[in-house]
Write a protein that holds these residues in place. Sequence first.
Motif, PDB file in Angstrom:
ATOM      1  N   UNK A  91       7.899  14.554  52.903  1.00 53.21           N
ATOM      2  CA  UNK A  91       7.467  14.631  51.197  1.00 53.21           C
ATOM      3  C   UNK A  91       8.586  15.109  51.212  1.00 53.21           C
ATOM      4  N   UNK A  92       8.579  16.080  49.928  1.00 54.30           N
ATOM      5  CA  UNK A  92      10.145  17.023  48.947  1.00 54.30           C
ATOM      6  C   UNK A  92       9.463  18.203  49.518  1.00 54.30           C
ATOM      7  N   UNK A  93      10.741  19.040  48.999  1.00 49.31           N
ATOM      8  CA  UNK A  93      10.748  20.357  49.041  1.00 49.31           C
ATOM      9  C   UNK A  93      11.887  20.453  47.246  1.00 49.31           C
ATOM     10  N   UNK A  98       5.514  18.579  48.428  1.00 50.92           N
ATOM     11  CA  UNK A  98       5.524  18.074  47.480  1.00 50.92           C
ATOM     12  C   UNK A  98       5.079  16.507  48.640  1.00 50.92           C
ATOM     13  N   UNK A  99       4.238  15.974  47.969  1.00 51.90           N
ATOM     14  CA  UNK A  99       4.092  14.891  48.069  1.00 51.90           C
ATOM     15  C   UNK A  99       4.789  13.556  48.431  1.00 51.90           C
ATOM     16  N   UNK A 100       4.544  12.622  49.024  1.00 50.93           N
ATOM     17  CA  UNK A 100       6.058  11.861  49.742  1.00 50.93           C
ATOM     18  C   UNK A 100       5.378  10.830  48.550  1.00 50.93           C
ATOM     19  N   UNK A 101       4.771  10.894  47.595  1.00 51.19           N
ATOM     20  CA  UNK A 101       4.306   9.527  46.366  1.00 51.19           C
ATOM     21  C   UNK A 101       4.820  10.704  45.685  1.00 51.19           C
ATOM     22  N   UNK A 134      14.520  15.195  50.099  1.00 52.87           N
ATOM     23  CA  UNK A 134      13.303  14.650  51.197  1.00 52.87           C
ATOM     24  C   UNK A 134      13.237  14.881  52.493  1.00 52.87           C
ATOM     25  N   UNK A 135      12.414  15.196  52.796  1.00 49.94           N
ATOM     26  CA  UNK A 135      12.267  15.432  54.598  1.00 49.94           C
ATOM     27  C   UNK A 135      11.937  14.298  55.706  1.00 49.94           C
ATOM     28  N   UNK A 136      11.935  13.766  56.873  1.00 52.51           N
ATOM     29  CA  UNK A 136      11.897  13.395  57.456  1.00 52.51           C
ATOM     30  C   UNK A 136      11.130  13.302  58.010  1.00 52.51           C
ATOM     31  N   UNK A 137      10.294  12.408  59.018  1.00 51.59           N
ATOM     32  CA  UNK A 137       9.187  12.745  59.849  1.00 51.59           C
ATOM     33  C   UNK A 137      10.153  12.906  61.478  1.00 51.59           C
ATOM     34  N   UNK A 138      11.336  13.184  61.793  1.00 50.79           N
ATOM     35  CA  UNK A 138      12.156  13.466  62.636  1.00 50.79           C
ATOM     36  C   UNK A 138      13.501  14.062  62.543  1.00 50.79           C
ATOM     37  N   UNK A 139      12.402  15.820  61.678  1.00 53.27           N
ATOM     38  CA  UNK A 139      13.155  16.654  61.220  1.00 53.27           C
ATOM     39  C   UNK A 139      14.915  16.298  60.635  1.00 53.27           C
ATOM     40  N   UNK A 140      14.511  15.220  60.181  1.00 51.62           N
ATOM     41  CA  UNK A 140      15.850  14.620  59.161  1.00 51.62           C
ATOM     42  C   UNK A 140      15.423  14.762  57.921  1.00 51.62           C
ATOM     43  N   UNK A 141      16.881  14.839  57.483  1.00 51.83           N
ATOM     44  CA  UNK A 141      16.558  15.440  55.576  1.00 51.83           C
ATOM     45  C   UNK A 141      18.161  14.850  55.030  1.00 51.83           C
ATOM     46  N   UNK A 142      17.469  14.485  53.462  1.00 50.52           N
ATOM     47  CA  UNK A 142      18.489  13.735  52.726  1.00 50.52           C
ATOM     48  C   UNK A 142      18.352  15.058  51.473  1.00 50.52           C
TER      49      UNK A 142
END
Length: 688
Positions: A338-340, A358-361, A380-388
């Motif tokens: 998802x997003x923040x 905030x949903x990924x869509x 953007x919140x990655x599934x492996x604790x990554x962020x962009x």
Amino acid sequence: MFKCVIVLFTYGISITGFSQEDNEKNEIKVIARVQTDKVLLRWAATTPSSWLRGNKYGYLIERYTVLRDGNLLNPPEKKSLATAIPMPLEQWKEAVEKNDYAAIMAQALYGETFEVEETQGGLAQIINKSREIEQRFSFALFAADLNFEASKMAALGYEDVDIKNNEEYLYKVISLVPEELMKIEPGIVTIKIKEAEPLPAPIDLIAVPDDKNILLTWEYAMFKSIYNAYFVERSENGIDFKRLGGDTPLVNLNDKPGAPARRMFYVDTLSQNNKTFHYRVIGVSPFGEQGTPSEVVSAQGIKKLSSVPHISRHEFDNKGGVIINWDFAKETENEITGFELNWAAQEKGPYKVVKTGIPASSRKTTYAEPEPSNYFRVTALGKNNQKTTSLTAFVQTIDSIPPAAPIGLLGTVDTLGLVKLQWEANLEKDMLGYRVFRGNLDKEELSQITIDPINRTTFIDTVQVKSLNSSVFYQIVAVDKRFNMSDYSEKLRLKKPDVVPPSSPVFKGYKVDPKGIYLKWINSTSDDVVAHKLFRQRMDQSEKGWLPIFETDTITQYIDSNIESGIKYRYAIFAEDDSGLQSVPSTPITITSQTSTDEDLIKGFSLVADRVNKNISISWRKLPEDVLEITIYKSKKDEKPILFKQMPNSTNKVIDNSISPGNTYVYSLKVITKQGNHSKMKTKEVIF
């Protein structure tokens, strides 16, 4: 003699506690460790020059038994254990063939040249630029730290096997360099013989996954005195571990004097992601011992997020909220959870998360309570604790209404010129702060003295107390976050403490007549003067000191009639302001009084007209001895008299030949005494 090239495959080299700090003092540092049935000693000189001379002259190792069975020995039992000097070159061949650190040590001691081939790291490059003796010194200590056998061969280590469990020892390592060549302070260490303690396991090992690499970090500062290097080991099954980098340990190049390192770091490069690897670290002591392995941590490489959000636009809804829209690649939605939304009042932050979940869509969200200035980022919140995270978008609300003018402005000024101001806080929610204005004159435009708006309702200023301005003026302006400025507050006038006396009045002139002494002056030019005070001093010492005789505010003249005739007086005038400060006195003036006397000193005054000889004879009787001068005035009748003669007391007759027939002449006599007194004037007339 032989030549070798030293190749470093790790981050670089380390110089341990013996020489890590820039120590210019020539001395020996010693450490010790108890093992089963023996004590290991390690030492080193602290400077390259003292190490070089120690290699030539060697070291003496002494032991003092200070305790036995818990009892203090007085004096301690002294024993010379050995004299250590580096082994000759021919005895190093076998050790060099088996041990890389022995090869480094031999090259540092005996090599014709000493070259360092750099493959990684920056410290070796620095050493390349240093003098060769410093290179040899550094690498010798490095090799000694990692291999105890090499340190013993280089006279930097010793094993004491003649020990007893019930004793405590003090070891002293003494340089045999003659003092006339170099004075080197000996090294001392104490140790109690007890059961050997195992070396501790490194702690706080953490694995941080990334794309095809894993960052390992662990506690360094706590075990800095125990371990000077580490081995990193990796396993694919958690059981069978293999050392990364072979037999070359890792050292901490971030540990510098004045900026000690807290942790160790190592990056393991992976050939693939999504495969679990297990890691542990093992510490290496300055005696070449390997400690207990750390706890095992596991991690796997993770693929980086391939897409970054991009804020495309924003708009306001009918409730005043901000709608943030962004773009994100549809095909990479499966990589995120998802997003923040992040928000900050300034572009440089700090940013805080104001909306999560905030949903990924989704491609938009609403921030309901914006400030006058807003900076947004979408993460953007990655599934492996990554962020962009997107670039920053600036959103400004519409606000043209200024805050109210500040009220309740109060202040004080102390004798040092320290001004303390305070006022009531504004009630607007979007307040940014206040600007402070100051001036020296009531009618002038005040100047701003704050660089940026201040966010408090107090302010401290300093002013010049010793100045021509007796007051200082202040006003406050409120500023909101859109930089709308309020009207000025009411102007505050603060009276400065009066420490400057007024300017002095100046005597303009004087006149002496029978009525007294008439004085004139120019008043002080200071605007805070409330009084001018006139003082008089009698010069014949019959009165002592200055006496006040007159006080006024604006009058500039005075007749001093309360005086005695023929007396010298001094006059001075002062100005006094409303703070009670008195000016420097005017330049004093000295005046002799001149008053008339009722004494009739002129006797036998007569006029005789001699028409034959055409003259008039003026005569009088002999005058008293205290008469100083005789003055005669002459005029024709009904005309203004003029001075005719001034004569001493020795004369009592004068002939006037300047006459014309048919006139009536008038003569007046007056005498002046030695005391300055004037007699009554005698007047007579004669027809010629």
